[in-house]
Motif scaffolding. Structure first.
Motif, PDB file in Angstrom:
ATOM      1  N   PRO A   1       0.788  -1.237   0.000  1.00  0.00           N
ATOM      2  CA  PRO A   1       0.000   0.000   0.000  1.00  0.00           C
ATOM      3  C   PRO A   1       0.822   1.291   0.000  1.00  0.00           C
ATOM      4  O   PRO A   1       0.478   2.240  -0.711  1.00  0.00           O
ATOM      5  N   GLU A   2       1.904   1.360   0.761  1.00  0.00           N
ATOM      6  CA  GLU A   2       2.693   2.599   0.791  1.00  0.00           C
ATOM      7  C   GLU A   2       3.330   2.876  -0.568  1.00  0.00           C
ATOM      8  O   GLU A   2       3.301   4.002  -1.064  1.00  0.00           O
ATOM      9  N   THR A   3       3.900   1.855  -1.180  1.00  0.00           N
ATOM     10  CA  THR A   3       4.509   2.018  -2.503  1.00  0.00           C
ATOM     11  C   THR A   3       3.434   2.382  -3.523  1.00  0.00           C
ATOM     12  O   THR A   3       3.636   3.250  -4.371  1.00  0.00           O
ATOM     13  N   ARG A   4       2.282   1.729  -3.438  1.00  0.00           N
ATOM     14  CA  ARG A   4       1.170   2.023  -4.349  1.00  0.00           C
ATOM     15  C   ARG A   4       0.744   3.479  -4.201  1.00  0.00           C
ATOM     16  O   ARG A   4       0.493   4.175  -5.195  1.00  0.00           O
ATOM     17  N   PHE A   5       0.674   3.973  -2.964  1.00  0.00           N
ATOM     18  CA  PHE A   5       0.300   5.359  -2.687  1.00  0.00           C
ATOM     19  C   PHE A   5       1.250   6.304  -3.430  1.00  0.00           C
ATOM     20  O   PHE A   5       0.823   7.216  -4.141  1.00  0.00           O
ATOM     21  N   HIS A   6       2.541   6.061  -3.303  1.00  0.00           N
ATOM     22  CA  HIS A   6       3.541   6.895  -3.987  1.00  0.00           C
ATOM     23  C   HIS A   6       3.370   6.813  -5.497  1.00  0.00           C
ATOM     24  O   HIS A   6       3.426   7.836  -6.185  1.00  0.00           O
ATOM     25  N   GLU A   8       3.319  11.331   4.954  1.00  0.00           N
ATOM     26  CA  GLU A   8       1.960  10.805   4.894  1.00  0.00           C
ATOM     27  C   GLU A   8       1.187  11.252   6.112  1.00  0.00           C
ATOM     28  O   GLU A   8       1.693  11.190   7.225  1.00  0.00           O
ATOM     29  N   ALA A   9      -0.035  11.693   5.881  1.00  0.00           N
ATOM     30  CA  ALA A   9      -0.962  12.022   6.962  1.00  0.00           C
ATOM     31  C   ALA A   9      -2.320  11.494   6.529  1.00  0.00           C
ATOM     32  O   ALA A   9      -2.989  12.100   5.691  1.00  0.00           O
ATOM     33  N   GLY A  10      -2.670  10.323   7.020  1.00  0.00           N
ATOM     34  CA  GLY A  10      -3.922   9.694   6.605  1.00  0.00           C
ATOM     35  C   GLY A  10      -3.865   9.341   5.130  1.00  0.00           C
ATOM     36  O   GLY A  10      -2.970   8.619   4.687  1.00  0.00           O
ATOM     37  N   ALA A  36      -5.419  10.392  -1.787  1.00  0.00           N
ATOM     38  CA  ALA A  36      -5.825   9.184  -2.510  1.00  0.00           C
ATOM     39  C   ALA A  36      -6.959   8.473  -1.785  1.00  0.00           C
ATOM     40  O   ALA A  36      -7.211   8.707  -0.600  1.00  0.00           O
ATOM     41  N   SER A  37      -7.611   7.579  -2.518  1.00  0.00           N
ATOM     42  CA  SER A  37      -8.634   6.724  -1.929  1.00  0.00           C
ATOM     43  C   SER A  37      -7.977   5.811  -0.891  1.00  0.00           C
ATOM     44  O   SER A  37      -6.762   5.599  -0.927  1.00  0.00           O
ATOM     45  N   THR A  38      -8.758   5.267   0.017  1.00  0.00           N
ATOM     46  CA  THR A  38      -8.200   4.441   1.086  1.00  0.00           C
ATOM     47  C   THR A  38      -7.515   3.183   0.552  1.00  0.00           C
ATOM     48  O   THR A  38      -6.598   2.675   1.183  1.00  0.00           O
ATOM     49  N   ASP A  39      -7.926   2.696  -0.628  1.00  0.00           N
ATOM     50  CA  ASP A  39      -7.258   1.533  -1.212  1.00  0.00           C
ATOM     51  C   ASP A  39      -6.010   1.928  -2.005  1.00  0.00           C
ATOM     52  O   ASP A  39      -5.327   1.071  -2.547  1.00  0.00           O
ATOM     53  N   ARG A  40      -5.734   3.225  -2.068  1.00  0.00           N
ATOM     54  CA  ARG A  40      -4.551   3.768  -2.749  1.00  0.00           C
ATOM     55  C   ARG A  40      -4.549   3.496  -4.256  1.00  0.00           C
ATOM     56  O   ARG A  40      -3.503   3.427  -4.883  1.00  0.00           O
ATOM     57  N   MET A  41      -5.742   3.391  -4.854  1.00  0.00           N
ATOM     58  CA  MET A  41      -5.832   3.111  -6.290  1.00  0.00           C
ATOM     59  C   MET A  41      -6.237   4.340  -7.105  1.00  0.00           C
ATOM     60  O   MET A  41      -6.071   4.340  -8.313  1.00  0.00           O
ATOM     61  N   ARG A  42      -6.748   5.393  -6.465  1.00  0.00           N
ATOM     62  CA  ARG A  42      -7.201   6.581  -7.188  1.00  0.00           C
ATOM     63  C   ARG A  42      -6.783   7.847  -6.457  1.00  0.00           C
ATOM     64  O   ARG A  42      -6.812   7.891  -5.229  1.00  0.00           O
ATOM     65  N   VAL A  43      -6.442   8.855  -7.219  1.00  0.00           N
ATOM     66  CA  VAL A  43      -6.155  10.168  -6.648  1.00  0.00           C
ATOM     67  C   VAL A  43      -7.464  10.940  -6.581  1.00  0.00           C
ATOM     68  O   VAL A  43      -8.178  11.054  -7.575  1.00  0.00           O
TER      69      VAL A  43
END
Length: 128
Positions: free
Chosen positions: A33-38, A71-73, A98-105
């Motif tokens: 998830p963290e890498t996906r977020f980035h 990161e903050a939330g 981003a969305s909570t699943d880290r798939m969309r901005v």
């Protein structure tokens, strides 16, 4: 791992849209998830800058070149990013939610700063 994911993202950004969307989503799902977020924030920032068709036409981005992003939330932000255009690197500040699943901005703002002197590239892990 982040650099490998970035290479995937750049490949998919240049592929036809429907294939890119499916392939990119599948690739992103395999990342932690963290890498996906980035990566999601990286990809969206580059897409938006390219869409502006201004003087900066990015072909690479390093979200934490000069300083780590924080990161903050569901928000990733920083002022230590770098973006490459025309063989030069420029400073980048951004805020990406981003969305909570880290798939969309969900929201994004950015500011492109001045050029980073070539003498500093090695220190920041930047390349030609």
């Amino acid at each position: 791992m982040r650099r490998l994911a970035c290479a995937f993202a750049l490949f998919f950004c240049s592929a036809p849209c429907s294939a890119a969307d499916r392939g990119l989503a599948a690739t992103l799902q395999r990342l932690e998830p963290e890498t996906r977020f980035h990566q999601v924030c990286d990809i969206e920032t580059m897409k938006r800058i390219q869409a502006e068709r201004g003087a900066i036409r990015p072909d690479r981005m390093v979200i934490d070149a000069i300083r780590p992003a924080s990161e903050a939330g569901d928000t990733l932000s920083g002022d230590g990013g770098a973006i490459r255009s025309g063989g030069k690197w420029y400073r980048l500040a951004f805020s990406c939610r981003a969305s909570t699943d880290r798939m969309r901005v969900l929201s994004l703002s950015y500011r492109i700063g001045g050029a980073i002197p070539e003498k500093d590239w090695e220190r920041y892990g930047l390349w030609r």
